[in-house]
Motif scaffolding. Structure first.
Motif, PDB file in Angstrom:
ATOM      1  N   ALA A  49       0.833  -1.206   0.000  1.00 30.00           N
ATOM      2  CA  ALA A  49       0.000   0.000   0.000  1.00 30.00           C
ATOM      3  C   ALA A  49       0.866   1.254   0.000  1.00 30.00           C
ATOM      4  O   ALA A  49       0.614   2.206  -0.755  1.00 30.00           O
ATOM      5  CB  ALA A  49      -0.929  -0.001   1.218  1.00 30.00           C
ATOM      6  N   LYS A  50       1.900   1.260   0.818  1.00 36.36           N
ATOM      7  CA  LYS A  50       2.780   2.424   0.872  1.00 36.36           C
ATOM      8  C   LYS A  50       3.491   2.625  -0.471  1.00 36.36           C
ATOM      9  O   LYS A  50       3.631   3.756  -0.953  1.00 36.36           O
ATOM     10  CB  LYS A  50       3.786   2.263   2.012  1.00 36.36           C
ATOM     11  N   SER A  51       3.934   1.539  -1.072  1.00 37.25           N
ATOM     12  CA  SER A  51       4.598   1.636  -2.371  1.00 37.25           C
ATOM     13  C   SER A  51       3.653   2.218  -3.419  1.00 37.25           C
ATOM     14  O   SER A  51       4.040   3.091  -4.213  1.00 37.25           O
ATOM     15  CB  SER A  51       5.087   0.258  -2.806  1.00 37.25           C
ATOM     16  N   TYR A  52       2.401   1.753  -3.422  1.00 40.74           N
ATOM     17  CA  TYR A  52       1.432   2.261  -4.392  1.00 40.74           C
ATOM     18  C   TYR A  52       1.154   3.745  -4.158  1.00 40.74           C
ATOM     19  O   TYR A  52       1.147   4.544  -5.095  1.00 40.74           O
ATOM     20  CB  TYR A  52       0.122   1.471  -4.296  1.00 40.74           C
ATOM     21  N   LEU A  53       0.911   4.113  -2.909  1.00 43.97           N
ATOM     22  CA  LEU A  53       0.550   5.496  -2.608  1.00 43.97           C
ATOM     23  C   LEU A  53       1.692   6.455  -2.912  1.00 43.97           C
ATOM     24  O   LEU A  53       1.460   7.589  -3.335  1.00 43.97           O
ATOM     25  CB  LEU A  53       0.118   5.617  -1.143  1.00 43.97           C
ATOM     26  N   LYS A  54       2.912   6.005  -2.734  1.00 46.53           N
ATOM     27  CA  LYS A  54       4.055   6.860  -3.084  1.00 46.53           C
ATOM     28  C   LYS A  54       4.229   6.951  -4.591  1.00 46.53           C
ATOM     29  O   LYS A  54       4.463   8.026  -5.144  1.00 46.53           O
ATOM     30  CB  LYS A  54       5.326   6.327  -2.425  1.00 46.53           C
ATOM     31  N   GLY A  55       4.122   5.820  -5.269  1.00 43.93           N
ATOM     32  CA  GLY A  55       4.319   5.812  -6.717  1.00 43.93           C
ATOM     33  C   GLY A  55       3.224   6.545  -7.471  1.00 43.93           C
ATOM     34  O   GLY A  55       3.490   7.206  -8.479  1.00 43.93           O
ATOM     35  N   SER A  56       2.007   6.445  -6.997  1.00 42.09           N
ATOM     36  CA  SER A  56       0.889   7.042  -7.721  1.00 42.09           C
ATOM     37  C   SER A  56       0.929   8.556  -7.735  1.00 42.09           C
ATOM     38  O   SER A  56       0.304   9.195  -8.585  1.00 42.09           O
ATOM     39  CB  SER A  56      -0.440   6.579  -7.114  1.00 42.09           C
ATOM     40  N   GLN A  57       1.694   9.151  -6.817  1.00 38.52           N
ATOM     41  CA  GLN A  57       1.745  10.615  -6.805  1.00 38.52           C
ATOM     42  C   GLN A  57       2.406  11.171  -8.056  1.00 38.52           C
ATOM     43  O   GLN A  57       2.236  12.339  -8.401  1.00 38.52           O
ATOM     44  CB  GLN A  57       2.480  11.109  -5.559  1.00 38.52           C
ATOM     45  N   MET A  58       3.161  10.346  -8.785  1.00 33.54           N
ATOM     46  CA  MET A  58       3.808  10.806 -10.003  1.00 33.54           C
ATOM     47  C   MET A  58       2.881  10.715 -11.216  1.00 33.54           C
ATOM     48  O   MET A  58       3.219  11.164 -12.296  1.00 33.54           O
ATOM     49  CB  MET A  58       5.058   9.963 -10.267  1.00 33.54           C
ATOM     50  N   LEU A  59       1.699  10.122 -11.025  1.00 38.49           N
ATOM     51  CA  LEU A  59       0.855   9.837 -12.180  1.00 38.49           C
ATOM     52  C   LEU A  59      -0.539  10.451 -12.106  1.00 38.49           C
ATOM     53  O   LEU A  59      -1.140  10.734 -13.138  1.00 38.49           O
ATOM     54  CB  LEU A  59       0.693   8.307 -12.335  1.00 38.49           C
ATOM     55  N   ALA A  60      -1.075  10.654 -10.904  1.00 40.62           N
ATOM     56  CA  ALA A  60      -2.510  10.883 -10.774  1.00 40.62           C
ATOM     57  C   ALA A  60      -2.964  12.266 -11.227  1.00 40.62           C
ATOM     58  O   ALA A  60      -4.046  12.390 -11.787  1.00 40.62           O
ATOM     59  CB  ALA A  60      -2.953  10.639  -9.334  1.00 40.62           C
ATOM     60  N   LEU A  61      -2.177  13.293 -10.953  1.00 42.39           N
ATOM     61  CA  LEU A  61      -2.601  14.645 -11.311  1.00 42.39           C
ATOM     62  C   LEU A  61      -1.734  15.160 -12.449  1.00 42.39           C
ATOM     63  O   LEU A  61      -0.713  15.800 -12.238  1.00 42.39           O
ATOM     64  CB  LEU A  61      -2.500  15.579 -10.094  1.00 42.39           C
ATOM     65  N   ASP A  62      -2.169  14.881 -13.655  1.00 41.94           N
ATOM     66  CA  ASP A  62      -1.305  15.113 -14.808  1.00 41.94           C
ATOM     67  C   ASP A  62      -1.708  16.304 -15.654  1.00 41.94           C
ATOM     68  O   ASP A  62      -1.271  16.450 -16.787  1.00 41.94           O
ATOM     69  CB  ASP A  62      -1.254  13.856 -15.678  1.00 41.94           C
TER      70      ASP A  62
END
Length: 458
Positions: free
Chosen positions: A371-384
């Protein structure tokens, strides 16, 4: 084909809209660009990211207050104001105003959320002067012409009438009533069939006078404009507003404690189940632990425990989703699913069992790490996009987070330990659920068992 999680996400978003909150937003890759704290010559403050990648400017802004400032006997005033601010202002009637917007491809909108009156403006760089001037007129000299008011009122009432046969809307409304009682959060932000006909122009003008003021204004701008030019535009747009709002104080409120179950009979093919309970406020030290463990339970879409137990393992529902939602004066978690009427009881039991298991045992280390890995990684993709970034930066301001929060967020996520997650799980879900079931009656499985009596549950 609709994604398995989309349906439940839509239901969760309806409750979220009623509560006027936004989930903790991950951050886009270009969010690493410098966020400036801009102060205009006239003292208007904004968070600003200068981005010349495309010739666009996006601005999100909000005034404190929102639907909590509706009169107690007239919920929906702020919603009506939001629908009417772009229906003619200054020397422009409604038709001419919208023609100006369309001709320049200017996107302008308003909304009354639970704690804020929000606005959005998006334009091509070359059209910025006209776009900001149209916004200025909307905020400072709205017409509220009788014909426009009655047309918008009819549209709002039509939507409210549709809601009387919409199980999702009924479940959302009942959840708010049960959770918050007579607190302003328990009222409908878009009004009721009884209140909307009573709202008059004087109510809306009073709302504008009390709420739209500079002292509660938060602004976020992302786009192709230099700081000096933006400062002048902000002064021209917002400088004429009153210096101070005149807001009715709103008390903090604790969400109703579970367990509690309500049933609303409605003859529809699919039974809707909305469930929730007290949440964790945004500035609580345990907030991030709760956010991470909630992702594991129900916020992670196809990877969540609830999806696995309810959809994959038992085939009870097409989708199930759960979110943490927070306001200025309270916080809740809320989840939703839809199922066949004859399997509603089984569905509620499966959800309740999995939530109890999470409360008692917490997540595993593997689940936490993923979960932590996903939440950290997704910050680079979600608000584009510029608009999404501006919306996130506005929300961070409303949540009273520091301007460098984007840089700190991953470290905050990383700091959540397994013990933190287990404590947060026990705190969130240890008391059980407030559950609202809307659907066909006489199936015994869909009936509430050992529930607190409700005027609508017979």
């Amino acid at each position: 084909m609709i994604s398995p999680v989309v349906g439940a996400r839509r239901v969760a978003l309806m409750v979220a809209a009623c509560l006027a909150m936004m989930p903790l937003a991950p951050t886009p890759s270009h969010a690493a660009a410098k966020i400036q704290h801009l102060i205009s010559p006239g003292g208007i403050q904004a968070w600003f990211v200068q981005d010349a990648t495309v010739p666009l400017i996006a601005m999100e802004y909000a005034f404190g207050g929102g639907a909590t400032q509706d009169p107690a006997d007239k919920p929906g005033v702020g919603n009506m104001v939001a629908d009417l601010l772009d229906e003619g202002s200054g020397d422009l009637d409604s038709k001419t105003f919208h023609e100006r917007l369309d001709r320049r491809a200017i996107e302008l909108s308003f909304s009354s959320t639970r704690d804020a009156f929000r606005g959005s403006l998006r334009m091509l760089k070359d059209n910025k002067d006209e776009a900001f001037d149209l916004l200025r007129m909307s905020l400072t000299s709205p017409h509220f012409e009788s014909a426009d008011v009655e047309r918008i009122r009819a549209q709002v009432l039509s939507g409210l009438r549709r809601d009387t046969s919409n199980p999702t809307a009924l479940a959302s409304r009942k959840f708010l009533e049960v959770t918050f009682g007579d607190h302003p959060y328990g009222r409908q932000a878009n009004g009721t069939l009884e209140s909307v006909p009573k709202i008059d122009v004087a109510d809306m003008k009073d709302y504008v006078r009390r709420v739209l003021a500079k002292d509660t204004l938060k602004i976020a701008v992302v786009g192709d404009v230099d700081p000096a030019t933006l400062g002048k535009l902000l002064d021209q747009t917002f400088g004429g507003l009153p210096a101070k709002a005149s807001l009715t104080p709103v008390a903090d409120v604790e969400a109703a404690k579970p367990p509690r179950r309500e049933f609303i009979p409605l003859d529809v093919p699919q039974t809707v189940v909305t469930f929730g309970g007290p949440g964790i406020k945004r500035h609580d030290p345990n907030f991030m632990a709760g956010y991470v463990v909630n992702h594991i339970l129900g916020g992670g879409g196809l990877s969540s425990r609830l999806y696995h137990e309810v959809r994959e393992k038992r085939g009870l529902a097409y989708s199930v989703y759960e979110s943490l939602l927070w306001m200025d004066h309270s916080a809740v978690f809320v989840g939703n699913t839809g199922t066949r009427a004859d399997r509603a009881g089984e569905t509620v039991e499966a959800i309740d069992k999995e939530i109890r298991r999470m409360a008692e045992e917490g997540p595993t280390q593997k689940e936490l790490d993923e979960a932590k890995s996903y939440l950290k990684g997704s910050q680079m993709l979600a608000l584009d996009t510029s608009s999404k970034l501006a919306s996130a930066l506005l929300q961070y301001q409303l949540d009273k987070l520091p301007i460098d929060y984007i840089e700190k967020r991953n470290a905050i996520v990383d700091a959540v330990t397994l013990d933190d997650a287990k404590k947060a799980a026990q705190r969130l879900w240890g008391q059980g659920l407030v559950t609202v079931i809307v659907g066909r009656a006489p199936q015994a499985a869909a009936q509430p068992v050992a529930a607190t009596p409700s005027p609508t549950a017979n």
